[in-house]
Scaffold this motif. Structure first.
Motif, short mmCIF file in Angstrom:
data_model
loop_
_atom_site.label_atom_id
_atom_site.label_comp_id
_atom_site.label_asym_id
_atom_site.label_seq_id
_atom_site.Cartn_x
_atom_site.Cartn_y
_atom_site.Cartn_z
N ALA A 267 0.86 -1.18 0.00
CA ALA A 267 0.00 0.00 0.00
C ALA A 267 0.90 1.24 0.00
O ALA A 267 2.09 1.15 0.30
CB ALA A 267 -0.92 0.01 1.22
N LYS A 268 0.30 2.38 -0.33
CA LYS A 268 1.06 3.63 -0.39
C LYS A 268 1.61 3.98 1.00
O LYS A 268 0.98 3.68 2.01
CB LYS A 268 0.17 4.76 -0.88
N HIS B 233 2.11 5.81 4.38
CA HIS B 233 1.19 6.64 5.14
C HIS B 233 1.95 7.39 6.23
O HIS B 233 3.19 7.34 6.32
CB HIS B 233 0.04 5.82 5.71
N GLY C 163 -12.65 8.17 5.05
CA GLY C 163 -12.07 9.23 4.23
C GLY C 163 -11.14 10.15 4.99
O GLY C 163 -10.95 11.30 4.60
N ASN C 164 -10.56 9.67 6.09
CA ASN C 164 -9.70 10.54 6.91
C ASN C 164 -8.24 10.09 6.92
O ASN C 164 -7.48 10.43 7.83
CB ASN C 164 -10.23 10.61 8.34
N VAL C 165 -7.84 9.31 5.91
CA VAL C 165 -6.45 8.89 5.81
C VAL C 165 -5.62 10.07 5.33
O VAL C 165 -5.92 10.68 4.29
CB VAL C 165 -6.29 7.70 4.84
N ASP D 23 -2.66 11.91 3.62
CA ASP D 23 -1.66 11.71 2.57
C ASP D 23 -0.47 12.61 2.87
O ASP D 23 -0.58 13.84 2.76
CB ASP D 23 -2.27 12.05 1.21
N SER E 129 -9.09 5.65 8.44
CA SER E 129 -9.76 4.58 7.71
C SER E 129 -10.15 5.08 6.32
O SER E 129 -10.64 6.20 6.18
CB SER E 129 -11.01 4.12 8.46
N LYS E 130 -9.92 4.25 5.30
CA LYS E 130 -10.33 4.63 3.95
C LYS E 130 -11.84 4.85 3.87
O LYS E 130 -12.31 5.75 3.17
CB LYS E 130 -9.91 3.55 2.96
N SER E 131 -12.60 4.03 4.60
CA SER E 131 -14.06 4.15 4.55
C SER E 131 -14.53 5.47 5.15
O SER E 131 -15.55 6.03 4.73
CB SER E 131 -14.71 2.98 5.29
#
Length: 556
Positions: free
Chosen positions: A27-28, A30, A339-341, A343, A335-337
Motif C-alpha cells: 500500500a502507499k 502513510h 475518508g480521513n487517511v 496523505d 480509515s479509507k471508509s
C-alpha cells in the motif's frame, strides 16, 4: 523554563546505526511510515551535526504471500516486477521529506538474500531449527500463525474467523515446514531484558514484554512455508521445497545493512557496503550500537523473535528497540471508509516538508497515539512566519546593523549590557542563559526520543526573544545598547536554527542564510553564545528576501 534534569545521553559511542522497520509496500506510504523515518532521520542528523559517524537504514520488505497474490491480481508477470514499481513510492516520500538515509535496503537485494541463508544456517547448525508438521490458524494479511486462544468467530460473517491482535481474518490449515525452537529462549529473554533495562524503550513497553514472557510460555515458531503455497520468498538452504518465513527474512535486513552475518562475527569487512558513505570498518561495533525504531504493532517480532534468532546464531544483540505509538486523525482512527487517511505528500505540497516534520515531532509522544489535525499544522506555518521569521526580519531591518553588533560583542568580547534599564538587563541575561542550556537539552531529548519537549522549549525561547525585542525598543536607543539587543535576539535565532537543523533542515538553513552564517559555522560546536563572530555581513541591506513566506490553508 528548564526543569532540573540529569542528562543521560544514549550516545555511548562515536558511531551509531539507526534503522526504521522495512516497510511492506503493498500500500502507499502513510503517516506512520513517515513518522518512523522522521524519528530515525532526526537522530541520524543530530549525530552528524555533532561530528560523529552515523548510519541510517530504511527500506522495503518485498517477499511474502500478500505480495505474491497482489502481483497476480494486478496483472504483473512476476512479483519482482510488482515490487520494482512499489518500492519507488517509499523512495519518493523519503525524498520529499528530506529523509537522509545512508542505505535503502530491499529484501530482494542479492546481499540480503545471501545473508538470510547464512543466518538460517547458523541457527540450524546450532540446533535451533527442525522440521515438523504445523497445524494452526494462519493470517495471510499478517503473515503469521495465531494460537487458538487469540482466534474468535467473526460475528458479521458466518464461517469466518478473526485473530484478536489485528482483527484480520485467519484460516485453519496444516502443513509440513521448519520450526525455530523459540520455546528455549523464554528465560534467556527475561534475563537479558532485566540485565539490559534500556534494551526495550520506553519503560512501559519493556514492562509489557516482560509480563508477556513471564506469564505465557513461548511456542516453537514455524519459520518456513511449503513452496506450493508460497513461491515468492527465499528458499530454505538445501531444501527448495520450502520458503523462509517472511519475518525471519525481513528482520535479517538489519544485519545485511551493517556488513552481514560473517562481517559481524569476524568484526571485519573488506566489502564496501551499499551505504552513501566510505567503507565501514569494525562492523560489530556498529552493530552493537544499533537502534531499531518501530511501531507498537510489531513489538513482538522485534523484542521476542528477533533477539531469539540472534542468540540462536551466536550473534550479539543491538543496543535498543525504541517503540512508538500510531497516528489518528482528529481523534479518530484513520480509515479509507471514513475518508480521513492523511496523505503525507498532499500535506507537504500544501504546507512544506519542514512544517510537517516539525508538526509530527512536536505533537507526538512515544507512549500515546498522535492526533493529526490539519488546522494545527496550518497554525504552525503561521507561527514560523509571524514569530521566528518576523524576529529575523525586524532585526535585519535597515535601521540596524547586525554585523557591527556581532563584531563588537562576539569578536571583541565586550559584555552585553543595557545600562539604562535593570529589568531589560535581567530579561537579556535570562534569554542568554536559556540559549546556553538549550543545545544540551536538545541533545538529551533527541537521545531519548522526546523531541516534542525540546521543540516546545524552542518556541518558548523564540517568544522570549520577541518579547525582549518589543519591550526594549532598540530603535529608540543609542548604538551600543541597540546593538546589544539586536545581537542577543539574533544569537537566539542563530543557535536555535543550528540546533533545529535535524528537524527542519531546509527552513533552518534559510534562517541561517538570511543572517549570513557561513556554511562551515553551522555545526553543533557553533551553537553557543559568542561562538560565531563572522555573521551578519549584509544582513541589513535593503532588498533581501524574507526567509519564509506565509502559506494558504488548504480548502477541503
Amino acid at each position: 523554563m528548564f526543569r532540573s534534569t540529569v542528562i543521560t545521553s544514549r550516545f555511548y559511542s562515536q558511531v551509531s546505526h539507526i534503522t526504521t522497520p522495512i516497510y511492506y509496500p503493498n500500500a502507499k506510504p502513510h503517516l506512520g511510515h513517515l513518522y518512523s523515518s522522521l524519528m530515525s532521520d532526526v537522530f541520524h542528523r543530530w549525530q552528524l551535526l555533532q561530528g560523529n559517524e552515523s548510519l541510517f537504514t530504511t527500506g522495503t520488505d518485498e517477499h511474502g504471500l500478500k505480495i505474491q497474490l497482489a502481483s497476480h491480481k494486478n496483472g504483473y508477470k512476476t512479483p519482482k516486477e510488482f515490487v520494482d514499481r512499489l518500492y519507488e513510492d517509499f523512495i519518493q516520500v523519503d525524498k520529499a521529506f528530506g529523509i537522509q538515509y545512508t542505505r535503502f535496503i530491499r529484501t530482494t537485494d542479492p546481499d540480503h538474500t545471501e545473508n538470510v541463508s547464512k543466518l538460517w544456517k547458523l541457527c540450524h547448525e546450532n540446533g535451533y531449527i527442525y522440521k515438523g508438521e504445523h497445524k494452526g490458524w494462519y493470517s495471510v494479511s499478517d503473515e503469521t500463525f495465531y494460537p487458538e486462544s487469540k482466534v474468535i468467530k467473526d460475528s458479521s460473517s458466518p464461517g469466518k474467523y478473526l485473530n484478536t491482535e489485528t482483527n484480520n481474518e485467519v484460516v485453519y490449515h496444516s502443513e509440513n515446514n521448519y520450526f525455530f525452537r523459540l520455546s528455549q529462549f523464554r528465560n534467556k529473554l527475561i534475563t537479558y531484558i532485566k540485565e539490559h533495562p534500556s534494551f526495550i524503550y520506553p519503560e512501559t513497553k519493556k514492562t509489557q514484554i516482560l509480563n508477556e514472557l513471564q506469564n505465557n510460555p513461548l511456542q516453537d515458531l514455524s519459520i518456513s512455508r511449503p513452496e506450493f503455497r508460497l513461491k515468492w520468498g527465499i528458499s530454505v538452504p538445501g531444501d527448495e521445497s520450502q520458503k523462509i518465513y517472511v519475518w525471519f527474512d525481513a528482520l535479517c535486513n538489519y544485519l545485511t545493512s551493517i556488513g552481514g552475518v560473517d562481517a559481524i562475527l569476524d568484526n571485519k569487512s573488506n566489502a564496501k557496503l551499499l551505504h552513501k558513505t566510505s567503507e565501514i570498518q569494525m562492523p560489530r561495533e556498529w552493530w552493537v550500537n544499533t537502534t531499531h525504531v518501530i511501531g507498537k504493532d510489531i513489538i513482538k517480532f522485534h523484542t521476542i523473535y528477533w533477539p531469539s534468532f540472534l542468540m540462536a546464531a551466536g550473534l550479539p544483540l543491538p543496543r535498543q528497540v525504541v517503540v512508538h505509538s500510531h497516528w489518528i486523525c482528529n481523534g479518530t482512527k484513520m480509515s479509507k471508509s471514513l475518508g480521513n487517511v492523511v496523505d503525507p505528500l498532499l500535506m507537504r505540497n500544501c504546507y512544506g516538508s519542514d512544517a510537517v516534520r516539525w508538526f509530527l515531532l512536536e505533537n507526538s509522544q512515544l507512549e500515546e497515539d498522535g492526533d493529526f489535525q490539519e488546522d494545527k499544522l496550518f497554525h504552525l506555518t503561521e507561527l514560523f512566519a509571524s514569530k521566528w521569521g518576523n524576529l529575523i526580519n525586524r532585526c535585519c531591518g535597515s535601521k540596524f546593523n547586525l554585523h557591527r553588533a556581532v563584531q563588537f560583542y562576539a569578536a571583541e568580547k565586550n559584555p552585553l549590557k543595557i545600562h539604562s534599564n535593570d529589568t531589560l538587563q535581567k530579561d537579556m541575561d535570562s534569554l542568554l542563559g536559556e540559549l546556553e542550556k538549550f543545545p544540551d537539552f536538545m541533545s538529551e531529548k533527541i537521545a531519548n526520543f522526546q523531541v516534542a519537549s525540546a521543540l516546545r522549549q524552542a518556541w518558548s525561547i523564540i517568544n522570549e526573544a520577541n518579547a525582549f525585542m518589543q519591550n526594549s525598543k532598540p530603535w529608540t536607543r543609542q548604538k551600543t545598547e541597540q546593538d546589544a539587543i539586536i545581537y542577543t535576539c539574533m544569537e537566539a535565532s542563530r543557535i536555535l536554527a543550528i540546533t533545529c537543523q535535524p528537524v527542519i533542515p531546509e527552513l533552518a538553513n534559510k534562517f541561517l542564510d538570511r543572517i549570513d552564517v557561513m556554511k562551515k559555522n553551522r555545526s553543533a560546536s557553533f551553537a553557543k553564545v559568542n561562538m560565531d563572530s563572522n555573521y551578519g555581513i549584509g544582513s541589513n541591506n535593503k532588498g533581501r528576501k524574507v526567509p519564509i513566506q506565509r502559506v494558504s490553508k488548504r480548502h477541503t
